[in-house]
Design an enzyme around this catalytic site. Structure first.
Site, PDB file in Angstrom:
ATOM      1  N   SER A  51      49.584  76.864  50.694  1.00 15.53           N
ATOM      2  CA  SER A  51      49.309  77.038  49.381  1.00 15.53           C
ATOM      3  C   SER A  51      47.489  76.008  50.179  1.00 15.53           C
ATOM      4  O   SER A  51      47.271  76.093  51.083  1.00 15.53           O
ATOM      5  CB  SER A  51      49.594  75.960  48.818  1.00 15.53           C
ATOM      6  OG  SER A  51      49.383  74.839  48.557  1.00 15.53           O
ATOM      7  N   VAL A  52      46.942  75.864  48.683  1.00 18.73           N
ATOM      8  CA  VAL A  52      45.653  75.673  48.704  1.00 18.73           C
ATOM      9  C   VAL A  52      45.621  73.859  49.484  1.00 18.73           C
ATOM     10  O   VAL A  52      43.877  73.781  50.241  1.00 18.73           O
ATOM     11  CB  VAL A  52      44.620  75.959  47.752  1.00 18.73           C
ATOM     12  CG1 VAL A  52      45.322  75.425  45.948  1.00 18.73           C
ATOM     13  CG2 VAL A  52      43.343  75.369  47.440  1.00 18.73           C
ATOM     14  N   LYS A  53      46.242  73.690  49.358  1.00 16.17           N
ATOM     15  CA  LYS A  53      46.012  71.467  49.775  1.00 16.17           C
ATOM     16  C   LYS A  53      46.450  71.728  51.520  1.00 16.17           C
ATOM     17  O   LYS A  53      46.643  70.094  51.645  1.00 16.17           O
ATOM     18  CB  LYS A  53      47.823  71.860  48.929  1.00 16.17           C
ATOM     19  CG  LYS A  53      48.463  71.662  47.091  1.00 16.17           C
ATOM     20  CD  LYS A  53      46.943  70.311  47.035  1.00 16.17           C
ATOM     21  CE  LYS A  53      46.684  70.178  45.620  1.00 16.17           C
ATOM     22  NZ  LYS A  53      45.772  69.921  44.633  1.00 16.17           N
ATOM     23  N   ASP A  54      46.835  73.234  52.118  1.00 15.25           N
ATOM     24  CA  ASP A  54      47.063  72.647  53.692  1.00 15.25           C
ATOM     25  C   ASP A  54      45.064  72.168  53.699  1.00 15.25           C
ATOM     26  O   ASP A  54      45.007  71.119  54.773  1.00 15.25           O
ATOM     27  CB  ASP A  54      47.017  73.916  54.030  1.00 15.25           C
ATOM     28  CG  ASP A  54      48.327  74.664  54.136  1.00 15.25           C
ATOM     29  OD1 ASP A  54      49.682  73.821  53.420  1.00 15.25           O
ATOM     30  OD2 ASP A  54      48.471  74.997  54.872  1.00 15.25           O
TER      31      ASP A  54
END
Length: 472
Positions: A51-54
């Site tokens: 995900s983008v949250k990495d």
């Protein structure tokens, strides 16, 4: 030899992929007409944590290490719907930290299990409580973060959340589109993505003498699109408060998207674009489709729309991609019904949906009895809001039988509040489900609560089914 030393070296530099079939633009199957804009998806589920949250996880931990807020061997405590937790757990594993994540109960079991697979501890809290409630997942995480050696990244107020997007995601999109981007569409949760990416793109466009419109996609009920923070089913986006990480000056527009449209478009992306993404990605892509249709109507063939798809659909296989789960809430699953549905029974001969007869926890038993008598019903849900409500706002139920028993036994008074004597919530069934399925539920209950597009719409009884069958 070509290799990297750690998965952390693979964060970012995700590709842009053109969307075509799901946009339904003039021009035929996958081939838009000459006036259609170019719509590109920023495929963030190709990050190593999915995900983008990495991006924000790596940046927040590095900043905490530099400031001394996170000490060697420390514990990371964060309220998260899953994706931020995965990113934090992945980075923590490489750096020798332990993790405790606090999740709302609407987060899928798949996502909780992923967090546990990385070695994290998961604490589950109820969704349908106010942010200030002691059991809210924000407050639970606050208490845990006060333990010795604990550090809370707090993605909702941490400036390194939007900064990570300003420094990485924004520059990537500008470079990948060669500065030709005209519209950026993304979901809004903490507000970090839209604030960081949007600010960078607007600054670069101003320097280049062009313009970029920044557009947020938001679930119905969330504060970003004018809601009051009422619950919704799509995960990982929307809020019931205003995060510090959200810069209100960046977004030019916010598009409200229903749960039904989010889930339907998520499934279309998998079937037609081979993109297995989560519900929030479907929500953002649906908003981008709306923008694309508006631009096509204006003849904006020069427009370049980039929509950010934040995560993979693998964490939602038991929900968004599960026909039974969708059917329970009355969402369409794409199949053609070959049976009489619960919705048909509820609407009856008139074809109109009756009002949802209900009471509230703070009303008195006398008021509840009056409602039952006025509408000629024997049971009704107890809800925390006025219709149209969502499933999480159902607090319980009351019935003539239980109230009568309590009053005559001396266990209740007419002046008592309903919440002190209500029963469990009625069993639920989706409006698209077969009427025969309601018959099975009514073998063990006096009534069932019918849901459509994720919202309770009425109560169905044995008498309703008998009347429907007799009239058929």
């Amino acid at each position: 030899m070509q290799y990297v030393n750690s998965l952390l070296d693979l964060i970012g530099n995700t590709p842009l992929v053109r969307l075509s079939r799901t946009l339904d633009l003039p021009g035929g199957d996958g081939e838009a007409g000459p006036d259609a804009p170019l719509v590109l998806a920023k495929v963030e589920y190709l990050n190593p944590g999915g995900s983008v949250k990495d991006r924000i996880a790596s940046r927040m931990i590095e900043a905490a290490e530099a400031s001394g807020a996170l000490q060697p061997g420390g514990t990371i405590v964060e309220p998260t719907s899953g994706n931020t937790g995965v990113g934090l757990a992945m980075v923590a594993q490489q750096k020798g930290y332990t993790c405790v994540f606090v999740c709302p109960d609407k987060v899928s079991e798949d996502k909780r299990n992923v967090l546990k697979a990385y070695g994290a501890e998961v604490v589950v809290c109820p969704t349908a409580v106010a942010p200030e409630h002691p059991d809210s997942y924000y407050n639970v995480s606050d208490r845990l973060s006060k333990e010795p050696g604990a550090w809370k990244p707090d993605q909702y107020s941490n400036p390194h959340n939007p900064r990570s997007h300003y420094e990485t995601t924004g520059p990537e999109i500008w470079e990948q589109t060669e500065g030709k981007i005209t519209h950026f569409v993304t979901g809004m949760g903490t507000g970090g993505t839209i604030s960081g990416v949007g600010r960078y793109l607007k600054e670069q466009a101003a320097l280049a003498g062009t313009d970029v419109q920044v557009i947020g996609a938001d679930p119905a009920g969330s504060v970003y699109s004018g809601g009051t923070g009422r619950p919704y089913l799509v995960e990982g986006v929307g809020e019931d408060f205003w995060p510090e990480t959200y810069d209100r000056s960046v977004a030019d527009r916010v598009i409200e998207v229903s749960d039904a449209d989010s889930f339907a478009f998520t499934r279309r992306l998998a079937r037609e674009e081979a993109m297995l993404v989560g519900g929030s990605a479907g929500m953002a892509a649906f908003a981008a489709r709306q923008v694309a249709h508006e631009l096509a109507a204006e003849g904006r063939s020069d427009a370049v729309v980039v929509v950010l798809l934040p995560d993979s659909g693998r964490g939602y296989l038991t929900k968004v991609f599960n026909d039974e789960w969708l059917g329970q809430y009355g969402f369409a699953t794409g199949g053609q019904a070959d049976h009489r549905t619960v919705g048909e029974v509820l609407r009856g001969k008139s074809g109109q949906l009756p009002d949802l007869v209900h009471t509230h926890p703070g009303e008195t038993i006398a008021e509840a009895v009056h409602i039952l008598q006025e509408y000629g019903v024997s049971q009704m849900p107890v809800v925390r809001a006025e219709p149209p409500i969502v499933a999480a706002e159902v607090a319980g139920s009351v019935s003539e039988r239980t109230l009568l028993d309590a009053l005559f036994a001396g266990h209740a008074k007419l002046t008592d509040q309903v919440e002190d004597h209500m029963s469990e919530a009625l069993p639920t069934i989706g409006s698209t489900e077969a009427a025969a399925d309601a018959v099975s539920l009514l073998e063990h209950a006096d009534a069932v609560l019918v849901q459509e597009d994720g919202k309770p719409i009425g109560v169905l009884t044995r008498q309703d089914l008998l009347t429907f069958v007799a009239a058929s």
